[in-house]
Design an enzyme around this catalytic site. Sequence first.
Site, PDB file in Angstrom:
ATOM      1  N   SER A   1       8.253  -1.558  -0.785  1.00  0.00           N
ATOM      2  CA  SER A   1       7.759  -0.170  -1.307  1.00  0.00           C
ATOM      3  C   SER A   1       7.727   0.763   0.281  1.00  0.00           C
ATOM      4  O   SER A   1       8.553   0.375   0.958  1.00  0.00           O
ATOM      5  CB  SER A   1       6.962  -0.073  -2.250  1.00  0.00           C
ATOM      6  OG  SER A   1       6.897   1.127  -2.800  1.00  0.00           O
ATOM      7  N   HIS A   2       6.615   1.370   0.043  1.00  0.00           N
ATOM      8  CA  HIS A   2       6.639   2.297   1.374  1.00  0.00           C
ATOM      9  C   HIS A   2       5.533   1.548   2.337  1.00  0.00           C
ATOM     10  O   HIS A   2       5.215   2.255   3.453  1.00  0.00           O
ATOM     11  CB  HIS A   2       5.525   3.508   0.682  1.00  0.00           C
ATOM     12  CG  HIS A   2       4.321   3.077  -0.009  1.00  0.00           C
ATOM     13  ND1 HIS A   2       4.182   2.751  -1.104  1.00  0.00           N
ATOM     14  CD2 HIS A   2       3.121   3.162   0.550  1.00  0.00           C
ATOM     15  CE1 HIS A   2       3.107   2.470  -1.605  1.00  0.00           C
ATOM     16  NE2 HIS A   2       2.380   2.706  -0.451  1.00  0.00           N
TER      17      HIS A   2
END
Length: 640
Positions: free
Chosen positions: A230-231
């Site tokens: 993800s981030h």
Amino acid sequence: MHETSFSLPLPQRTPHICSAMASIMPHLGKRLLAAPDSAWQFNVGSGARLGSVRLPTSSSFGSEMAVRLIGTGNNSHWKAFGTRHSYRSGAQALITCSATLSNVNLLAVEKIDFKKLQNGSDIRGVAIPGVEGEPVNLTESATEAIAAAFSQWLFDKTDDGSRRLRIAVGHDSRISANMLQSAVARGIAGAGSDVVLYGLASTPAMFNSTITQREDFFCPVDGSIMITASHLPFNRNGLKFFTNAGGLGKLDITDILSRAAKIYNKFSEENLKFTSEAAEKVIKRVNYMEQYTSDLVGAVRRGARGEERPLEGFHIIVDAGNGAGGFFAGSVLEPLGAVTKGSQFLEPDGLFPNHIPNPEDKKAMDAITKAVINQKADLGIIFDTDVDRAAAVDSNGQELNRNRLIALLSAIVLAEHPRTTIVTDSVTSDGLTHFIENKLGGKHHRFKRGYKNVIDEAIRLDAAGEETHLAIETSGHGALKENHWLDDGAYLMVKLLIKLAAAKVAGETKGSSVLSNLIGELKEAEFATELRLKIDESHPDVGARTFRDYGEEVLKQLEQRVASDHVLTKAPVNYEGVRVSGYGGWFLLRLSLHDPVLPLNIEAPSKAAAVQLGNAVLAVVKNFEALDTTALQKFVETPE
């Protein structure tokens, strides 16, 4: 001896030489794969272990770099050493490789605590070196074992044992993606399943591949793996798993990691050779994103009464944050007729040089907002790294994320399915509840944090007879029943596009005002903040207790304090932590799902009211010595 030498460009803005090497590994691999009778694979580790990179972290230095590479050729194992003597950002790296026969067991079998790789229903770890204090634990060997374990798990769950299973593999833009993709392919193949590589893909696309009926794309696959974190920062990576029933749950991941540990402990040099050879025989490559984007385009056209280019005349900007979402501009919006001039950071770059691909990140939202205003665009769309989360910005620069995005999608869904239930996470606002229930006529079911928790609760309610069509978190994870309860950021944006297109086709209005008007009556707090109170697990006050036990004691004491305060009212229905209303606002103190942290969310009509709520919490938490209350104390002491 086989020798080869060549030059490769190093990326700009590389923070460490370790990450620079990891980023050029795919290119290095292509060159070495072209060498006669050689099939190379790469491991990057630390210290003197196999696959080591021993370097200072300065941006310019003159010391030698040693990168060990392992591979197979002519039925023998080889080792090679690459050296390069100076580095400057943007310079050329001269890599010289010499391959010689070796009798050394080259397999890196470091001790791995597989349990620590579990992150709820995902797997997360450090995949490459480069950040001090973060040793690599998601190694190639560990990843290969996990992939083999998933294949084994999938076989046990599949009734039909008469054929080989097909497992698809995709990845986001991270610099460790290709390295881990190779490891995953070896693990799957070594376990007896076929491998279908999608390359750069989105997480939602990986689920869709399990339900797509298209034999020329080898679909439906029996299972799929998305390589993503993800981030999270550039050095991290992870794995998500899907079957046609959806994403795997926590217990499934625990089972897979337990199997992986057993497989890993049996690894040998012969095993490495076998899995490498097996992968070469069963790997197929497909551009599945072609099918996925076609489905998104088709959904918008159907919502616009079949019009071919329903977004003609709209100017829509995409910010992919250098993640995997760059496809949305050219493969979804443009075929629908939209102008995408000014779209930014569409190119995949796993160092994320412009901003974190995260719709909750202030810098990221500032970037897309600025682009929309400067370009005078109708709408801006922003994705996280693997496109399972999204947010938007209207033509006036108003951010459509968190409570606003939930309100907007609730308005769309409740127009289609009146009086149904909307499931959200625990940190949504009182204003959102009022909007959903009093303005839209729906029911707001506020549940726990964690996108899987929210989605599973929606599925449970719907199955129990409480009609539910939307499950969504403030983080931007949102899932719709019509889309197989998949948290798909691209599909959430498609729902907004359908609304825009349908309004245009009907001659109602043009521009993002059709969206903004839907949430015009949403009441929002003037002040909102989140503070994190960390628990020091080594503090004597914790003693033999776990951080979870300690945190639960904090929450218990807070409940007792609230019960004796006539100004404060505990929420009658609450599934996580302690949620309290008072002074015109509310606060929620809860335990983090995975970390020794108590997040505190406060919303109020003013900073002064928020401070009063903060003081009510501080009166309790200050008595717990293992709790770091610095942020809360600073908050209540800071004037408006």
